[in-house]
Every structure is written in structure tokens, then in C-alpha cells.
Design a protein around this motif. Structure first.
Motif, short mmCIF file in Angstrom:
data_model
loop_
_atom_site.label_atom_id
_atom_site.label_comp_id
_atom_site.label_asym_id
_atom_site.label_seq_id
_atom_site.Cartn_x
_atom_site.Cartn_y
_atom_site.Cartn_z
N TYR A 115 0.83 -1.20 0.00
CA TYR A 115 0.00 0.00 0.00
C TYR A 115 0.87 1.25 0.00
CZ TYR A 115 1.11 -0.33 4.96
OH TYR A 115 1.77 -0.44 6.15
N ALA A 116 0.23 2.39 -0.25
CA ALA A 116 0.93 3.67 -0.26
C ALA A 116 0.33 4.54 0.84
CB ALA A 116 0.76 4.35 -1.61
N TRP A 117 1.15 5.36 1.45
CA TRP A 117 0.64 6.27 2.47
C TRP A 117 1.44 7.56 2.47
CZ3 TRP A 117 4.05 2.47 3.48
CH2 TRP A 117 5.14 2.75 4.27
N SER A 118 0.86 8.59 3.04
CA SER A 118 1.52 9.88 3.14
C SER A 118 1.87 10.13 4.59
CB SER A 118 0.59 10.98 2.64
OG SER A 118 0.31 10.76 1.28
N GLN A 119 2.72 11.12 4.80
CA GLN A 119 3.18 11.44 6.14
C GLN A 119 2.06 12.07 6.98
OE1 GLN A 119 6.67 13.81 5.91
NE2 GLN A 119 7.14 13.64 8.07
N PHE A 120 1.26 12.94 6.35
CA PHE A 120 0.17 13.63 7.05
C PHE A 120 -1.09 13.57 6.22
CE2 PHE A 120 4.07 16.12 8.07
CZ PHE A 120 4.16 15.77 9.40
N ARG A 121 -2.19 13.97 6.86
CA ARG A 121 -3.47 14.05 6.16
C ARG A 121 -4.07 15.42 6.46
NH1 ARG A 121 -8.32 10.11 7.61
NH2 ARG A 121 -8.05 11.31 9.49
N GLY A 122 -4.34 16.18 5.42
CA GLY A 122 -4.94 17.49 5.58
C GLY A 122 -6.45 17.39 5.55
N ASP A 123 -7.12 18.23 6.34
CA ASP A 123 -8.59 18.21 6.37
C ASP A 123 -9.17 18.53 4.99
OD1 ASP A 123 -8.43 17.62 9.07
OD2 ASP A 123 -8.79 19.69 9.71
#
Length: 193
Positions: A115-123
């Protein structure tokens, strides 16, 4: 290191390993890691393509609203949809010259084995450049939380985004003020471009 560099290092360690046996094990481990990475490369590329394709799928206002994490985010979302008459779009909802996405991955993209993921998630992400964070007092009010948010904003800003933080109380008590803040930030972004 590139595959070639790691493979060369592995070969050198294996040859030296015939005289100093612990290096044989290290060389074999490096060789295995090169083989494993080469074997998994097509899967990583497939995952990256899958992520890229999902970004442009058609989404509805209802789909986007469902991704909001809190009542404050839902209130902000509803206010933006109403203020800009937003409808379905490719990978976002759009209306009256504005594009909006919710729960957007920010920070360096990591591609794992499955899977792929990012460091943060913005609203929210507006016009692909303005990150809007809705800050409730519970999660963002403490000194530690504010320091964590500032560090996060610094990383996100280094990637070329502008971060706008709007307190949840503003969203609930004066939704038009929240829209005004977004519009002001958009004006500044367009003036700087």
C-alpha cells in the motif's frame, strides 16, 4: 544506493567473505535485499499508478462529506459547498472557480509492499495549493498540540502548500467568516502566483 551499487557491494563482500566469513553473510543479505527490491518493483509501480488513478476518479458531494472526521469539518464542508455551489468533479468537487478535496495525503509519499501512504493528512485541499485545517480545542488546544501542528505546517509548507488554520468555533459561530478567511487566503495565493 542504486541496484547496481548494492549488487557490486554484495559481490565484493561475498568474495572477501571467502577469507573473512562474517562478510559472506553480510554480502548474501545485501544480495537478497537487491533481489527482493527488484522483484517488488512492479508491485510498487502498480500501487503508485493505482494511487494516481484514484486521485482523478469522479466523486460526489455526498462521498466527500462522508470523509469528514468531525462535526466541525462537516460544518465547514457544508458551508463551502453552499457558498460556492459545488458539485461532482474529477477527484474533487468544484464550483464557481474553486476545487475542494477532503482528507488529502500530504508529506512525502511512501510506497510500501502492499500500500501507499503519506506522512500527514490534511482536512481540506483547495485549488491544489491551500490546505485548510479545522482546529477543535480538544485536539489542537494544548501547548504540545500547537507545537506539533506548527512542525506539521512547516513540513507541508516546504512542499509548496499554504496552510490556513480555522478554529472550529469560527466554523460553528460564524460560517461566513470561515469562507471569508478562505477567500482571503486564495486571493493572497493568486496574487503571489
Amino acid at each position: 544506493m542504486t541496484y547496481f551499487q548494492r549488487g557490486l557491494l554484495s559481490a565484493v563482500l561475498i568474495v572477501i567473505g571467502f577469507f573473512f566469513w562474517p562478510l559472506l553473510g553480510v554480502g548474501c543479505l545485501i544480495a537478497w535485499s537487491v533481489y527482493s527490491d527488484i522483484r517488488d518493483e512492479p508491485e510498487r509501480k502498480r500501487q503508485a499508478a493505482k494511487v494516481a488513478a484514484r486521485i482523478n476518479e469522479s466523486v460526489t458531494v455526498e462521498d466527500m462529506r462522508f470523509t469528514c472526521d468531525s462535526p466541525a469539518e462537516e460544518a465547514f464542508f457544508d458551508t463551502m459547498v453552499s457558498a460556492y455551489k459545488m458539485t461532482t468533479g474529477p477527484g474533487c468537487i468544484a464550483g464557481e472557480g474553486i476545487k475542494l478535496r477532503t482528507q488529502v495525503g500530504l508529506g512525502r509519499l511512501h510506497i510500501g509492499r502492499s500500500y501507499a501512504w503519506s506522512q500527514f493528512r490534511g482536512d481540506f485541499l483547495i485549488d491544489e495549493k491551500l490546505v485548510v485545517e479545522i482546529d477543535g480545542e480538544t485536539w489542537h488546544g494544548s501547548r504540545d498540540a500547537k507545537a506539533r501542528d506548527a512542525a506539521r505546517d512547516e513540513v507541508i509548507s516546504a512542499e509548496g502548500y499554504t496552510v490556513l488554520r480555522i478554529p472550529a468555533t469560527v466554523v460553528f459561530n460564524s460560517p461566513t467568516e470561515a469562507v471569508r478567511r478562505v477567500e482571503e487566503a486564495r486571493r493572497r495565493l493568486h496574487a503571489a502566483a
